[in-house]
Design a protein around this motif. Structure first.
Motif, PDB file in Angstrom:
ATOM      1  N   SER A 297      46.112 -66.615 -57.952  1.00 46.03           N
ATOM      2  CA  SER A 297      47.155 -67.629 -57.764  1.00 46.03           C
ATOM      3  C   SER A 297      46.669 -68.771 -56.877  1.00 46.03           C
ATOM      4  CB  SER A 297      48.419 -67.008 -57.184  1.00 46.03           C
ATOM      5  OG  SER A 297      48.209 -66.582 -55.870  1.00 46.03           O
ATOM      6  N   ALA A 298      45.694 -68.509 -56.001  1.00 43.07           N
ATOM      7  CA  ALA A 298      45.174 -69.552 -55.119  1.00 43.07           C
ATOM      8  C   ALA A 298      44.439 -70.631 -55.903  1.00 43.07           C
ATOM      9  CB  ALA A 298      44.249 -68.941 -54.070  1.00 43.07           C
ATOM     10  N   VAL A 299      43.917 -70.291 -57.057  1.00 43.35           N
ATOM     11  CA  VAL A 299      43.153 -71.232 -57.866  1.00 43.35           C
ATOM     12  C   VAL A 299      44.019 -72.406 -58.321  1.00 43.35           C
ATOM     13  CG1 VAL A 299      41.882 -71.461 -60.052  1.00 43.35           C
ATOM     14  CG2 VAL A 299      41.542 -69.456 -58.602  1.00 43.35           C
ATOM     15  N   LYS A 300      45.301 -72.196 -58.522  1.00 36.35           N
ATOM     16  CA  LYS A 300      46.144 -73.254 -59.084  1.00 36.35           C
ATOM     17  C   LYS A 300      46.573 -74.316 -58.064  1.00 36.35           C
ATOM     18  CE  LYS A 300      50.334 -70.489 -58.766  1.00 36.35           C
ATOM     19  NZ  LYS A 300      51.355 -69.798 -59.493  1.00 36.35           N
ATOM     20  N   PHE A 301      46.288 -74.108 -56.789  1.00 33.35           N
ATOM     21  CA  PHE A 301      46.665 -75.088 -55.777  1.00 33.35           C
ATOM     22  C   PHE A 301      45.531 -76.063 -55.537  1.00 33.35           C
ATOM     23  CE2 PHE A 301      49.701 -71.769 -54.831  1.00 33.35           C
ATOM     24  CZ  PHE A 301      50.854 -72.520 -54.672  1.00 33.35           C
ATOM     25  N   GLU A 302      45.925 -77.299 -55.245  1.00 30.17           N
ATOM     26  CA  GLU A 302      44.902 -78.273 -54.874  1.00 30.17           C
ATOM     27  C   GLU A 302      44.262 -77.814 -53.569  1.00 30.17           C
ATOM     28  OE1 GLU A 302      48.497 -79.713 -52.606  1.00 30.17           O
ATOM     29  OE2 GLU A 302      48.217 -78.920 -54.590  1.00 30.17           O
TER      30      GLU A 302
ATOM     31  N   VAL B 262      51.019 -70.298 -50.233  1.00 28.11           N
ATOM     32  CA  VAL B 262      51.125 -68.843 -50.364  1.00 28.11           C
ATOM     33  C   VAL B 262      52.190 -68.514 -51.415  1.00 28.11           C
ATOM     34  CG1 VAL B 262      51.852 -66.748 -49.149  1.00 28.11           C
ATOM     35  CG2 VAL B 262      50.361 -68.381 -48.023  1.00 28.11           C
ATOM     36  N   PRO B 263      51.866 -67.626 -52.365  1.00 29.12           N
ATOM     37  CA  PRO B 263      52.849 -67.254 -53.395  1.00 29.12           C
ATOM     38  C   PRO B 263      54.105 -66.628 -52.782  1.00 29.12           C
ATOM     39  CG  PRO B 263      50.670 -66.387 -53.932  1.00 29.12           C
ATOM     40  CD  PRO B 263      50.590 -66.947 -52.545  1.00 29.12           C
ATOM     41  N   ASP B 264      55.221 -66.793 -53.479  1.00 27.23           N
ATOM     42  CA  ASP B 264      56.498 -66.245 -53.004  1.00 27.23           C
ATOM     43  C   ASP B 264      56.393 -64.763 -52.668  1.00 27.23           C
ATOM     44  OD1 ASP B 264      57.693 -68.713 -53.359  1.00 27.23           O
ATOM     45  OD2 ASP B 264      58.567 -68.195 -55.304  1.00 27.23           O
ATOM     46  N   GLU B 265      55.622 -64.026 -53.470  1.00 27.03           N
ATOM     47  CA  GLU B 265      55.529 -62.573 -53.288  1.00 27.03           C
ATOM     48  C   GLU B 265      54.961 -62.176 -51.924  1.00 27.03           C
ATOM     49  OE1 GLU B 265      55.362 -63.487 -57.652  1.00 27.03           O
ATOM     50  OE2 GLU B 265      54.418 -64.294 -55.861  1.00 27.03           O
TER      51      GLU B 265
END
Length: 152
Positions: free
Chosen positions: A130-135, A81-84
């Motif tokens: 932003s979820a796209v960049k995580f494995e 989950v992104p910091d935001e």
């Protein structure tokens, strides 16, 4: 002079976590936002306990005696989950926006609500991007521990 070692923060109990939710602004670093958050809390007294039970039910947290401990599933969620989305500042801004809408006259509240919903839409798009960049992270569904319902 006393020689001592620092200690890690105490583990949360139901009561300490509910208190943190009630006084959410205390952990905000931005002084102006923290001041505005005084008196604001996450949820209502009734919903705070339900939120905590839901975290346990879906397996993000488990009870060990009187303490609440994060599970691997919970730590994985925090990692992706992104910091935001996990920051107290974001929650504080949302709570403040909702509070100002509730205090405003009908026309002002309508305009503020429209802007708020638009910002939530932009934020949702940001979260998806932003979820796209995580494995790939798999969150397995666990069986609900709800009590069986009585037949009608």
């Amino acid at each position: 002079v006393k020689s001592d070692k620092t200690k890690p923060p105490r583990e949360h109990t139901d009561a300490s976590l509910l208190a943190q939710m009630e006084h959410a602004g205390r952990v905000i670093e931005d002084e102006a936002l923290r001041e505005q958050m005084k008196g604001c809390s996450l949820g209502t007294p009734a919903t705070r306990a339900a939120i905590l039970e839901r975290l346990i039910q879906v397996g993000y947290v488990k009870r060990q005696g009187k303490t609440l401990v994060s599970t691997q599933k919970g730590r994985d969620l925090v990692r992706v989950v992104p910091d935001e989305i996990r920051s107290a500042e974001t929650t504080g801004k949302w709570e403040r926006a909702l509070y100002t809408m509730a205090q405003a006259d009908a026309e002002t509240a309508r305009r503020k609500a429209q802007r708020f919903l638009e910002s939530i839409g932009r934020f949702s798009a940001f979260l998806v991007q932003s979820a796209v960049k995580f494995e790939k992270t798999e969150f397995r569904r666990i069986k609900s521990r709800k009590a069986p319902q009585k037949p009608s």
